[in-house]
Design a protein around this motif. Structure first.
Motif, PDB file in Angstrom:
ATOM      1  N   LYS A  81       6.969  -3.655  -8.525  1.00  0.00           N
ATOM      2  CA  LYS A  81       6.820  -2.208  -8.724  1.00  0.00           C
ATOM      3  C   LYS A  81       7.818  -1.386  -7.902  1.00  0.00           C
ATOM      4  CE  LYS A  81       3.775   1.613  -9.222  1.00  0.00           C
ATOM      5  NZ  LYS A  81       2.603   2.338  -8.761  1.00  0.00           N
ATOM      6  N   ALA A  97       7.479   1.680   1.471  1.00  0.00           N
ATOM      7  CA  ALA A  97       8.129   2.778   2.215  1.00  0.00           C
ATOM      8  C   ALA A  97       8.600   2.242   3.569  1.00  0.00           C
ATOM      9  CB  ALA A  97       7.171   3.948   2.389  1.00  0.00           C
ATOM     10  N   ALA A 141      11.982   6.448   2.738  1.00  0.00           N
ATOM     11  CA  ALA A 141      11.476   6.488   4.101  1.00  0.00           C
ATOM     12  C   ALA A 141       9.993   6.826   4.014  1.00  0.00           C
ATOM     13  CB  ALA A 141      12.212   7.555   4.890  1.00  0.00           C
ATOM     14  N   ASP A 142       9.246   6.455   5.067  1.00  0.00           N
ATOM     15  CA  ASP A 142       7.808   6.709   5.057  1.00  0.00           C
ATOM     16  C   ASP A 142       7.553   8.193   5.342  1.00  0.00           C
ATOM     17  OD1 ASP A 142       5.057   6.954   5.701  1.00  0.00           O
ATOM     18  OD2 ASP A 142       4.993   4.775   5.953  1.00  0.00           O
ATOM     19  N   VAL A 143       7.190   8.914   4.281  1.00  0.00           N
ATOM     20  CA  VAL A 143       7.005  10.362   4.402  1.00  0.00           C
ATOM     21  C   VAL A 143       5.865  10.680   5.370  1.00  0.00           C
ATOM     22  CG1 VAL A 143       6.482  12.488   3.144  1.00  0.00           C
ATOM     23  CG2 VAL A 143       7.899  10.734   2.069  1.00  0.00           C
ATOM     24  N   LYS A 144       4.832   9.818   5.351  1.00  0.00           N
ATOM     25  CA  LYS A 144       3.686  10.074   6.236  1.00  0.00           C
ATOM     26  C   LYS A 144       4.090   9.941   7.710  1.00  0.00           C
ATOM     27  CE  LYS A 144       0.662   8.669   2.497  1.00  0.00           C
ATOM     28  NZ  LYS A 144       0.105   7.510   1.783  1.00  0.00           N
ATOM     29  N   TRP A 169      19.627   2.052  11.381  1.00  0.00           N
ATOM     30  CA  TRP A 169      19.931   1.424  10.094  1.00  0.00           C
ATOM     31  C   TRP A 169      21.375   0.962   9.995  1.00  0.00           C
ATOM     32  CZ3 TRP A 169      16.285  -0.152   6.762  1.00  0.00           C
ATOM     33  CH2 TRP A 169      15.001   0.374   6.925  1.00  0.00           C
ATOM     34  N   GLU A 210      15.149  13.206  -1.848  1.00  0.00           N
ATOM     35  CA  GLU A 210      14.931  13.931  -0.588  1.00  0.00           C
ATOM     36  C   GLU A 210      14.865  15.441  -0.782  1.00  0.00           C
ATOM     37  OE1 GLU A 210      17.005  11.382  -1.012  1.00  0.00           O
ATOM     38  OE2 GLU A 210      16.897  10.029   0.699  1.00  0.00           O
ATOM     39  N   MET A 253      20.439   8.191   5.461  1.00  0.00           N
ATOM     40  CA  MET A 253      20.996   6.893   5.849  1.00  0.00           C
ATOM     41  C   MET A 253      22.048   6.433   4.854  1.00  0.00           C
ATOM     42  SD  MET A 253      17.403   4.768   5.593  1.00  0.00           S
ATOM     43  CE  MET A 253      17.921   3.202   4.881  1.00  0.00           C
ATOM     44  N   ALA A 306      10.155   2.786  -1.899  1.00  0.00           N
ATOM     45  CA  ALA A 306      10.060   4.168  -2.403  1.00  0.00           C
ATOM     46  C   ALA A 306      10.491   5.174  -1.353  1.00  0.00           C
ATOM     47  CB  ALA A 306       8.656   4.457  -2.900  1.00  0.00           C
ATOM     48  N   GLY A 354      15.505   6.468   1.060  1.00  0.00           N
ATOM     49  CA  GLY A 354      15.924   5.398   1.964  1.00  0.00           C
ATOM     50  C   GLY A 354      15.950   4.036   1.276  1.00  0.00           C
ATOM     51  N   GLU A 374       0.830  -1.218   0.000  1.00  0.00           N
ATOM     52  CA  GLU A 374       0.000   0.000   0.000  1.00  0.00           C
ATOM     53  C   GLU A 374       0.860   1.261   0.000  1.00  0.00           C
ATOM     54  OE1 GLU A 374       0.560  -2.021   2.475  1.00  0.00           O
ATOM     55  OE2 GLU A 374       1.024  -0.794   4.246  1.00  0.00           O
ATOM     56  N   ALA A 375       2.123   1.144   0.333  1.00  0.00           N
ATOM     57  CA  ALA A 375       2.999   2.330   0.405  1.00  0.00           C
ATOM     58  C   ALA A 375       4.262   2.139  -0.409  1.00  0.00           C
ATOM     59  CB  ALA A 375       3.334   2.636   1.853  1.00  0.00           C
ATOM     60  N   LEU A 394      17.182   7.257  12.599  1.00  0.00           N
ATOM     61  CA  LEU A 394      17.872   6.581  11.484  1.00  0.00           C
ATOM     62  C   LEU A 394      19.160   5.870  11.902  1.00  0.00           C
ATOM     63  CD1 LEU A 394      17.555   9.080   8.462  1.00  0.00           C
ATOM     64  CD2 LEU A 394      16.000   7.259   9.150  1.00  0.00           C
TER      65      LEU A 394
HETATM   66  N1  CO8 Z   1       6.322   7.294   2.017  1.00  0.00           N
HETATM   67  C1  CO8 Z   1       5.023   7.058   2.278  1.00  0.00           C
HETATM   68  N2  CO8 Z   1       4.150   6.659   1.345  1.00  0.00           N
HETATM   69  C2  CO8 Z   1       4.602   6.513   0.083  1.00  0.00           C
HETATM   70  C3  CO8 Z   1       5.959   6.737  -0.258  1.00  0.00           C
HETATM   71  C4  CO8 Z   1       6.841   7.144   0.777  1.00  0.00           C
HETATM   72  N3  CO8 Z   1       8.153   7.373   0.549  1.00  0.00           N
HETATM   73  N4  CO8 Z   1       6.108   6.517  -1.576  1.00  0.00           N
HETATM   74  C5  CO8 Z   1       4.910   6.146  -2.044  1.00  0.00           C
HETATM   75  N5  CO8 Z   1       4.000   6.133  -1.037  1.00  0.00           N
HETATM   76  C6  CO8 Z   1       2.566   5.816  -1.117  1.00  0.00           C
HETATM   77  C7  CO8 Z   1       1.800   6.928  -1.833  1.00  0.00           C
HETATM   78  O1  CO8 Z   1       1.511   7.964  -0.920  1.00  0.00           O
HETATM   79  C8  CO8 Z   1       0.576   6.210  -2.294  1.00  0.00           C
HETATM   80  O2  CO8 Z   1      -0.305   6.057  -1.218  1.00  0.00           O
HETATM   81  P1  CO8 Z   1      -1.888   6.440  -1.392  1.00  0.00           P
HETATM   82  O3  CO8 Z   1      -2.392   5.426  -2.380  1.00  0.00           O
HETATM   83  O4  CO8 Z   1      -2.410   6.273  -0.016  1.00  0.00           O
HETATM   84  O5  CO8 Z   1      -1.922   7.825  -1.914  1.00  0.00           O
HETATM   85  C9  CO8 Z   1       1.104   4.803  -2.643  1.00  0.00           C
HETATM   86  O6  CO8 Z   1       2.348   4.688  -1.947  1.00  0.00           O
HETATM   87  C10 CO8 Z   1       1.367   4.623  -4.119  1.00  0.00           C
HETATM   88  O7  CO8 Z   1       2.205   5.676  -4.567  1.00  0.00           O
HETATM   89  P2  CO8 Z   1       1.865   6.622  -5.815  1.00  0.00           P
HETATM   90  O8  CO8 Z   1       0.384   6.679  -6.028  1.00  0.00           O
HETATM   91  O9  CO8 Z   1       2.579   7.898  -5.633  1.00  0.00           O
HETATM   92  O10 CO8 Z   1       2.532   5.752  -6.997  1.00  0.00           O
HETATM   93  P3  CO8 Z   1       3.073   6.295  -8.387  1.00  0.00           P
HETATM   94  O11 CO8 Z   1       3.376   5.080  -9.193  1.00  0.00           O
HETATM   95  O12 CO8 Z   1       2.161   7.332  -8.934  1.00  0.00           O
HETATM   96  O13 CO8 Z   1       4.452   7.059  -8.022  1.00  0.00           O
HETATM   97  C11 CO8 Z   1       6.593   7.296  -6.927  1.00  0.00           C
HETATM   98  C12 CO8 Z   1       5.548   6.343  -7.515  1.00  0.00           C
HETATM   99  C13 CO8 Z   1       7.208   8.159  -8.040  1.00  0.00           C
HETATM  100  C14 CO8 Z   1       7.680   6.434  -6.282  1.00  0.00           C
HETATM  101  C15 CO8 Z   1       5.959   8.213  -5.883  1.00  0.00           C
HETATM  102  O14 CO8 Z   1       5.222   7.411  -4.981  1.00  0.00           O
HETATM  103  C16 CO8 Z   1       6.942   9.013  -5.051  1.00  0.00           C
HETATM  104  O15 CO8 Z   1       7.482  10.007  -5.525  1.00  0.00           O
HETATM  105  N6  CO8 Z   1       7.159   8.606  -3.780  1.00  0.00           N
HETATM  106  C17 CO8 Z   1       7.995   9.320  -2.832  1.00  0.00           C
HETATM  107  C18 CO8 Z   1       9.433   9.077  -3.139  1.00  0.00           C
HETATM  108  C19 CO8 Z   1      10.293   9.847  -2.186  1.00  0.00           C
HETATM  109  O16 CO8 Z   1      10.296  11.060  -2.132  1.00  0.00           O
HETATM  110  N7  CO8 Z   1      11.089   9.108  -1.407  1.00  0.00           N
HETATM  111  C20 CO8 Z   1      12.049   9.694  -0.536  1.00  0.00           C
HETATM  112  C21 CO8 Z   1      11.483   9.745   0.808  1.00  0.00           C
HETATM  113  S1  CO8 Z   1      12.549  10.652   1.870  1.00  0.00           S
HETATM  114  C22 CO8 Z   1      13.679   9.573   2.374  1.00  0.00           C
HETATM  115  O17 CO8 Z   1      13.743   8.442   1.974  1.00  0.00           O
HETATM  116  C23 CO8 Z   1      14.610  10.118   3.401  1.00  0.00           C
HETATM  117  C24 CO8 Z   1      15.774   9.228   3.534  1.00  0.00           C
HETATM  118  C25 CO8 Z   1      16.204   9.185   4.938  1.00  0.00           C
HETATM  119  C26 CO8 Z   1      16.347   7.739   5.324  1.00  0.00           C
HETATM  120  C27 CO8 Z   1      15.126   7.261   6.022  1.00  0.00           C
HETATM  121  C28 CO8 Z   1      15.094   5.753   6.104  1.00  0.00           C
HETATM  122  C29 CO8 Z   1      13.972   5.246   6.971  1.00  0.00           C
END
Ligand code: CO8
Length: 258
Positions: A60, A28, A66-69, A88, A132, A141, A64, A109, A24-25, A85
């Motif tokens: 897929k 993440a 870290a969990d942004v939410k 890790w 990020e 991380m 994607a 992440g 579902e995420a 972090l």
């Molecule tokens: N966190 C939480 N939820 C996510 C994340 C995420 N990183 N990525 C995707 N999801 C969720 C979406 O919110 C969506 O949920 P809902 O259906 O409830 O709206 C579901 O997954 C499906 O995603 P999409 O509808 O967006 O799918 P698409 O195919 O349209 O897009 C993408 C795929 C391009 C990957 C898009 O989801 C995206 O851009 N995701 C965020 C990517 C991102 O910015 N990642 C970096 C996060 S920051 C980070 O990792 C900090 C690093 C520090 C280390 C931390 C380690 C724990």
């Protein structure tokens, strides 16, 4: 029958396959994933029947990010005080070989987790990135440290500053990915590689990993000396005698991890 909320475990002989499972995420990485992954790896570390690990996600997404939410509401003093972090590093410190089998998104992440593994086998659908910066933060991380060592400054800067993704081909060319294999063969190939590693003398395997992993942390002269000492110490093992005797006698070695 897996006792975990975010992981699915499958034993393949002496290889443990760990699947990230938060469809579902897009897998993440939240704190539950971290806690569960550390628990599984720690069990793998002590289980003599597990000799290598493959870490994968879904078709897929590997993960994607870290969990942004989960991160959204955090504030500085909270995450600083709990050293957010830091856990890790336990994944990076896993001593047995661990291969990342990456299909789809490996972002933030997720890319950093893949880079903590010993090497990455990717499907052509894999997409790596450090987005990020698009969220107003930076990798936390290892993205700024492991990526530059894997692909050099130019691409590390490009990816971390623009947030763009690179595909499997670019990642392989740049040295981030060890092999690209067709999507339907991804797990098979990763499991075969892990199985192959599992068949060798474990002291030699662990020392090879330890020597290569140490390279980034010391000077060339210190690294070469460390490698030579490990190399020399393997001549204290029965497996070195067995491996070399088997070669000369044109038969398969029977390693005993001693
Ligand atoms: N966190 C939480 N939820 C996510 C994340 C995420 N990183 N990525 C995707 N999801 C969720 C979406 O919110 C969506 O949920 P809902 O259906 O409830 O709206 C579901 O997954 C499906 O995603 P999409 O509808 O967006 O799918 P698409 O195919 O349209 O897009 C993408 C795929 C391009 C990957 C898009 O989801 C995206 O851009 N995701 C965020 C990517 C991102 O910015 N990642 C970096 C996060 S920051 C980070 O990792 C900090 C690093 C520090 C280390 C931390 C380690 C724990």
């Amino acid at each position: 029958e897996t006792p975990f909320e975010t992981l699915i475990l499958e034993r393949h002989g002496q290889v443990m396959l760990i699947r990230l499972n938060r469809p579902e995420a897009l897998n993440a990485l939240n704190s539950t994933v971290l806690t569960e992954l550390i628990a599984v790896l720690s069990a793998c570390q002590t289980d003599p029947e597990v000799r290598a690990v493959v870490l994968t996600g879904s078709e897929k997404a590997f993960a994607a990010g870290a969990d942004v939410k989960e991160m959204q509401a955090l504030d500085f003093t909270t995450i600083y005080r709990q050293d957010f972090l830091a856990g890790w590093s336990e994944v990076a410190g896993f001593r047995k070989p661990i291969i990342a089998a990456v299909s789809g998104f490996a972002l933030g992440g997720g890319a950093e987790l893949a880079m903590m593994c010993d090497f990455i086998i990717a499907s052509p659908t894999a997409k790596f990135g450090q987005p990020e910066i698009t969220l107003g933060i930076i990798p936390g991380m290892g993205g700024t440290q492991r990526l530059i060592r894997a692909v050099g400054k130019a691409k590390a800067m490009d990816l971390c500053l623009t947030g763009r993704m690179m595909d499997a081909e670019e990642a392989e060319r740049a040295g981030l990915v060890a092999r690209i294999v067709q999507p339907e063969k991804l797990l098979e190939e990763a499991l075969a590689a892990a199985g192959k590693i599992a068949s060798f003398s474990q002291p030699a395997v662990l020392m090879a990993k330890e020597a290569i992993s140490s390279a980034a942390e010391q000077t060339l002269a210190e690294g070469l000396r460390f490698e030579r000492r490990l190399f020399q110490s393997l001549f204290a093992t029965e497996d070195q005698k067995e491996g070399m005797a088997a070669f000369i006698e044109k038969r398969k070695p029977a390693f005993k991890d001693r």
